[in-house]
Design a protein around this motif. Structure first.
Motif, PDB file in Angstrom:
ATOM      1  N   SER A   1       0.809  -1.154  -0.002  1.00 14.02           N
ATOM      2  CA  SER A   1       0.019  -0.051  -0.034  1.00 14.02           C
ATOM      3  C   SER A   1       0.863   1.306   0.033  1.00 14.02           C
ATOM      4  O   SER A   1       0.682   2.116  -0.624  1.00 14.02           O
ATOM      5  CB  SER A   1      -1.022  -0.070   1.205  1.00 14.02           C
TER       6      SER A   1
ATOM      7  N   ALA B   1      -3.974  -5.771  -2.328  1.00 16.24           N
ATOM      8  CA  ALA B   1      -2.974  -4.943  -2.311  1.00 16.24           C
ATOM      9  C   ALA B   1      -1.970  -5.030  -3.477  1.00 16.24           C
ATOM     10  O   ALA B   1      -1.128  -4.222  -3.601  1.00 16.24           O
ATOM     11  CB  ALA B   1      -2.313  -5.251  -0.920  1.00 16.24           C
TER      12      ALA B   1
ATOM     13  N   ARG C   1       2.259   1.780  -3.461  1.00 16.95           N
ATOM     14  CA  ARG C   1       1.363   2.238  -4.419  1.00 16.95           C
ATOM     15  C   ARG C   1       1.093   3.651  -4.082  1.00 16.95           C
ATOM     16  O   ARG C   1       1.132   4.574  -5.025  1.00 16.95           O
ATOM     17  CB  ARG C   1      -0.193   1.509  -3.981  1.00 16.95           C
TER      18      ARG C   1
END
Ligand code: R5P
Length: 294
Positions: A73, A117, A76
């Protein structure tokens, strides 16, 4: 832009081997726990627009899976364009159906969690039994690497006159493939599992390993009970000490020692989980599978 690799703590060897095979740079990761036990991650460098490979095998998964989720995450949010997890051992594949009322199917829940994820996943021989393919539960592209060719190569270079033995019907798929590659006989034992550590196995009537070296091959060695019972049975009925080969060296508790005590002459595993028994390097098979997803 060239892909880069980030090693989840404890997976530096895996990440380093993949980095060398794929000519990818390794990204530095600062990681620690806050005083209350929560994770802290900080990624060095600029990952914007890059494909990033997270190297993290998922044995003892409860903490690592959350860490991978938080790390993915973070990547990202930092702008990585693609996040691929290389988890040579994929956990939570064995509770693949409801066996007793009140249970759930953790294989599905875990797959949903990781799929949320990541963009892609590479693993080695996941325990696909009642789930036919990873795509049945994972919503992201996956690649499965098979350890059988590497195990065959190890047997050819280390054992003369082998006789390959699978401890249960689930092992028939890879045991038959290995026996064909090695050009040797094989048999699959009959297994009855009454509990996590209560297992009985038997050689089909009429099996004779003769003067050959028995090699037990299984995907996962967890409690080691399956392999240990098979080794004891072979000693009793054929007077031969087997070599035990496992793909995934989970080795819960003192499983490795118990296997040696049960009569294994040697225990050999693939390097999907770091362990002193790792003798079979799967990098030559893993690297192209990762490259295909980047
Ligand atoms: C079973 O379905 C697997 O193929 C392995 O035989 C099993 O996971 C081994 O577990 P353990 O080492 O706990 O007997």
């Amino acid at each position: 832009m060239s892909p880069e690799i980030i090693c989840y703590p404890g997976n530096e060897r895996l990440g380093g081997q993949l980095g060398a095979a794929l000519s990818c740079a390794i990204i530095d990761l600062e990681s620690r726990h806050f005083p209350d036990g929560e994770f802290y991650f900080r990624v060095s460098g600029d990952v914007r627009g890059k494909s990033i490979v997270i190297a993290c095998t998922l044995d003892r998964p409860n903490e690592k899976a959350l860490g991978v989720y938080l790390l993915a995450s973070t990547l990202r949010d930092l702008g990585a364009s693609k996040i691929v997890l290389v988890a040579p051992y994929l956990a939570y594949m064995r509770q693949d159906r409801v066996f007793h009322s009140g249970e759930g199917v953790s294989a599905r829940y875990f797959a949903r969690f990781l799929s949320g994820a990541l963009d892609a996943l590479v693993t080695v021989d996941p325990h696909l039994h009642r789930i036919g393919a990873l795509s049945d539960v994972y919503a992201i592209p996956t690649r499965v690497v098979h350890a059988a060719p590497a195990i065959s190569r190890w047997i050819k270079s280390n054992v003369s006159l082998p006789f390959v033995i699978g401890p249960d019907s689930e092992s028939a798929q890879w045991v038959s493939e290995i026996a064909r590659d090695v050009d040797c006989p094989f048999v699959v034992l009959e297994k009855l599992r009454r509990g996590d550590r209560d297992i009985e196995v038997s050689l089909p009537a009429g099996t004779d390993v003769g003067g050959r070296q028995p090699i037990l091959v299984d995907d996962i060695i967890s409690t080691g009970r399956t392999m240990a019972e098979a080794a004891k049975h072979l000693l009793e009925v054929q007077s031969r000490t087997p070599i035990c080969v496992g793909v995934h060296a989970v080795f819960a508790g003192d499983a490795h020692q118990q296997l040696l005590t049960a009569g294994a002459s040697r225990v050999v595993t693939c390097d999907t989980i770091e362990h002193s028994t790792n003798e079979i390097d799967l990098t030559p098979w893993l690297a192209p599978a990762v490259a295909a997803l980047l």
